[in-house]
Design a protein around this motif. Structure first.
Motif, short mmCIF file in Angstrom:
data_model
loop_
_atom_site.label_atom_id
_atom_site.label_comp_id
_atom_site.label_asym_id
_atom_site.label_seq_id
_atom_site.Cartn_x
_atom_site.Cartn_y
_atom_site.Cartn_z
N ASP A 157 20.70 -17.49 42.81
CA ASP A 157 21.26 -18.10 41.60
C ASP A 157 21.31 -17.09 40.47
O ASP A 157 22.27 -17.04 39.69
CB ASP A 157 20.42 -19.31 41.18
N ARG A 158 20.26 -16.26 40.37
CA ARG A 158 20.21 -15.28 39.29
C ARG A 158 21.29 -14.22 39.46
O ARG A 158 21.93 -13.80 38.48
CB ARG A 158 18.83 -14.61 39.27
N VAL A 159 21.54 -13.79 40.70
CA VAL A 159 22.61 -12.82 40.95
C VAL A 159 23.96 -13.42 40.56
O VAL A 159 24.79 -12.77 39.89
CB VAL A 159 22.63 -12.39 42.44
N GLU A 160 24.17 -14.67 40.95
CA GLU A 160 25.44 -15.33 40.64
C GLU A 160 25.64 -15.46 39.13
O GLU A 160 26.72 -15.17 38.60
CB GLU A 160 25.48 -16.70 41.30
N LEU A 161 24.57 -15.87 38.43
CA LEU A 161 24.66 -16.00 36.98
C LEU A 161 24.86 -14.65 36.30
O LEU A 161 25.61 -14.52 35.34
CB LEU A 161 23.41 -16.69 36.44
N SER A 162 24.16 -13.62 36.81
CA SER A 162 24.29 -12.27 36.24
C SER A 162 25.71 -11.75 36.41
O SER A 162 26.29 -11.17 35.48
CB SER A 162 23.29 -11.32 36.91
N ASN A 163 26.26 -11.93 37.60
CA ASN A 163 27.62 -11.48 37.86
C ASN A 163 28.62 -12.19 36.95
O ASN A 163 29.52 -11.58 36.37
CB ASN A 163 27.99 -11.72 39.32
N LYS A 164 28.42 -13.50 36.81
CA LYS A 164 29.32 -14.29 35.97
C LYS A 164 29.22 -13.87 34.51
O LYS A 164 30.23 -13.73 33.82
CB LYS A 164 28.98 -15.78 36.12
N ALA A 165 27.99 -13.64 34.04
CA ALA A 165 27.80 -13.24 32.64
C ALA A 165 28.43 -11.89 32.37
O ALA A 165 29.11 -11.70 31.35
CB ALA A 165 26.30 -13.19 32.32
N LEU A 166 28.22 -10.92 33.28
CA LEU A 166 28.76 -9.58 33.05
C LEU A 166 30.28 -9.58 33.11
O LEU A 166 30.94 -8.94 32.29
CB LEU A 166 28.19 -8.61 34.10
N LYS A 167 30.85 -10.32 34.06
CA LYS A 167 32.32 -10.35 34.16
C LYS A 167 32.93 -10.97 32.91
O LYS A 167 33.96 -10.49 32.41
CB LYS A 167 32.74 -11.14 35.40
N GLY A 168 32.29 -12.03 32.39
CA GLY A 168 32.81 -12.65 31.18
C GLY A 168 32.70 -11.74 29.98
O GLY A 168 33.63 -11.63 29.17
N ASP A 169 31.57 -11.04 29.85
CA ASP A 169 31.36 -10.15 28.70
C ASP A 169 32.17 -8.87 28.82
O ASP A 169 32.50 -8.24 27.81
CB ASP A 169 29.86 -9.82 28.58
N TRP A 170 32.49 -8.48 30.03
CA TRP A 170 33.22 -7.22 30.26
C TRP A 170 34.61 -7.27 29.61
O TRP A 170 34.99 -6.38 28.86
CB TRP A 170 33.34 -6.98 31.76
N SER A 171 35.38 -8.32 29.91
CA SER A 171 36.72 -8.42 29.34
C SER A 171 36.64 -8.57 27.83
O SER A 171 37.47 -8.02 27.09
CB SER A 171 37.48 -9.59 29.97
N ARG A 172 35.62 -9.29 27.35
CA ARG A 172 35.45 -9.46 25.91
C ARG A 172 35.15 -8.12 25.23
O ARG A 172 35.70 -7.80 24.17
CB ARG A 172 34.30 -10.45 25.67
N TRP A 173 34.28 -7.32 25.87
CA TRP A 173 33.96 -6.01 25.30
C TRP A 173 35.18 -5.10 25.31
O TRP A 173 35.44 -4.39 24.33
CB TRP A 173 32.84 -5.36 26.12
N GLN A 174 35.94 -5.09 26.40
CA GLN A 174 37.13 -4.24 26.47
C GLN A 174 38.13 -4.59 25.38
O GLN A 174 38.68 -3.69 24.73
CB GLN A 174 37.79 -4.39 27.84
N ASN A 175 38.37 -5.88 25.16
CA ASN A 175 39.31 -6.29 24.12
C ASN A 175 38.83 -5.83 22.74
O ASN A 175 39.61 -5.33 21.93
CB ASN A 175 39.48 -7.81 24.14
N GLY A 176 37.53 -6.01 22.47
CA GLY A 176 36.98 -5.56 21.19
C GLY A 176 37.06 -4.06 21.01
O GLY A 176 37.42 -3.55 19.94
N MET A 177 36.72 -3.31 22.08
CA MET A 177 36.76 -1.84 22.03
C MET A 177 38.18 -1.36 21.74
O MET A 177 38.41 -0.50 20.88
CB MET A 177 36.25 -1.27 23.35
N ARG A 178 39.16 -1.92 22.46
CA ARG A 178 40.55 -1.47 22.28
C ARG A 178 41.06 -1.80 20.88
O ARG A 178 41.77 -1.00 20.27
CB ARG A 178 41.43 -2.11 23.35
#
Length: 418
Positions: free
Chosen positions: A351-372
């Motif tokens: 469950d922790r792996v699944e939640l970690s993957n989901k959290a990182l994927k969601g934050d990744w696109s958000r970070w990229q948009n902010g960085m750009r």
């Protein structure tokens, strides 16, 4: 066990500022794609890229507004440090008041960031400015350094305030509202517990991963490539500013030289004084250009240099979670006697792996948009300032050329008089 090695997340890295590395320079064509020349004044073109509507939408949705200001120096028997005022205005119902004023030092910001990372290991927490200053760069407590750090701390808190998960952290709320943090800092896991976490991280790094999911391998490669590019641009930009400052220092000596020359050359006095005036005005434009680069572009670039280290740490923590899950899963398969107890741990880690993957994927696109968005804004602002500087200098020198032109009638009058 074969597979990729996961480096433990317990050491920092200093940036390599080797100036011997060259940055590839591409020549720029000053014509448009269809062959037509660039317009002389591209202000209208630059304005097309303004993000005013998007910024207004973000402001309308924001419900926490934070300002970091009013730095004060505090001197004790054992240390000297700076305290900043953190003023908060909010419309959130979970806050007891709509406005708060507290004072925080740099160590308090470090505590907040560590707590956010501890509770959300696979979310991208915006970096803080470095604690220590490199030798020879700036004095630790001079005005420019304090103001630069204040701006970075202000940006750090405002990045958290718009994050959909981090802004709801209890530690973030305490940081903004509590008059003193000492009692809150004492809460949490003790030394032995933290040591256990470190040992587990080291063990997972030595053990390594069997296979990282493809999407996170792509992220890892992107981070490494982005880190290389942003570090190169950051280093070259700082070198350019250094050279421009040297050029500016020479310009300040250049104008008085022409003015002194004009005093001893009566026949050339007018053009010499004209050149002196042009050089002085161009010098002021150059000074403004250097200041703009230092205050707008360099902070944006260096902020994302630090972001790359944050991203690498997040990727390591995600890999460590997966490595621990794989280890427990193997132990479950080999130790049937303890299957039931291990099964609970494996299920929890899955469950922790699944939640970690989901959290990182969601934050990744958000970070990229902010960085750009951040870097695009800094690049466009710098381009606009460069164009303005060069147009001002061009106008200065064109005015000088016009002032030195002699009309044919005036020339004949001068010849007749001689």
């Amino acid at each position: 066990m074969s597979g990729q090695t996961v480096p433990a997340d317990f050491s920092g890295h200093m940036l390599d500022l080797d100036e011997d590395e060259d940055l590839e320079v591409f020549s720029k064509n000053t014509s448009l794609a269809d062959g037509s020349p660039m317009p002389n004044s591209p202000s209208s073109m630059v304005n097309q890229y303004r993000l005013e509507e998007e910024e207004q939408q973000d402001a309308d949705a924001q419900d926490i507004f934070i300002t970091v200001d009013n730095p004060e120096s505090h001197v004790t028997a054992i240390e000297t440090f700076i305290m900043y005022r953190v003023a908060t205005k909010t419309t959130r119902g979970e806050f007891d008041s709509s406005e708060y004023d507290v004072r925080r030092r740099y160590q308090d910001f470090l505590w907040l960031r560590s707590k956010l990372e501890e509770n959300h290991p696979t979310l991208i927490v915006h970096p803080l400015p470095e604690k220590f200053v490199m030798k020879g760069m700036v004095e630790r407590f001079n005005h420019d350094f304090i103001d630069t750090r204040r701006k970075a701390l202000h940006r750090f808190l405002n990045k958290i305030s718009v994050h959909p998960i981090l802004s709801n952290s209890q530690h973030f709320k305490v940081f903004l509202t509590a008059q003193e943090l000492l009692s809150h800092k004492k809460q949490g896991p003790g030394f032995l517990s933290r040591m256990g976490e470190t040992v587990r991280a080291v063990a997972n790094s030595v053990r390594g991963l069997r296979s990282r999911p493809e999407e996170f391998t792509v992220m890892q490669d992107y981070v490494e490539d982005f880190s290389s590019k942003i570090c190169s641009v950051d280093k070259v930009t700082q070198r350019i500013i250094k050279e421009q400052r040297e050029y500016f220092d020479e310009l300040k000596l250049y104008s008085p030289t022409y003015a002194q020359w004009a005093e001893s050359e009566e026949e050339l006095a007018a053009p010499l004084n004209g050149v002196a005036s042009c050089v002085e005005r161009c010098s002021k434009e150059s000074e403004e250009q250097i200041q703009h680069l230092s205050e707008v572009l360099v902070p944006a670039l260096h902020e994302y240099v630090l972001c790359t280290e944050t991203l690498k740490a997040v990727m390591r923590r995600r890999d460590n979670i997966q490595a621990e899950f794989e280890a427990k899963n193997e132990a479950l398969a080999s130790r049937r006697a303890h299957q039931e107890a291990l099964q609970d741990e494996v299920d929890g880690l899955a469950d922790r792996v699944e939640l970690s993957n989901k959290a990182l994927k969601g934050d990744w696109s958000r970070w990229q948009n902010g960085m750009r968005s951040d870097l695009k804004s800094a690049f466009l602002s710098t381009a606009e300032k460069n164009v303005d500087c060069y147009e001002q200098c061009l106008a200065v020198w064109e005015s000088f050329l016009l002032s030195q032109r002699v009309e044919p009638g005036e020339q004949r009058d001068g010849e007749d008089a001689s």
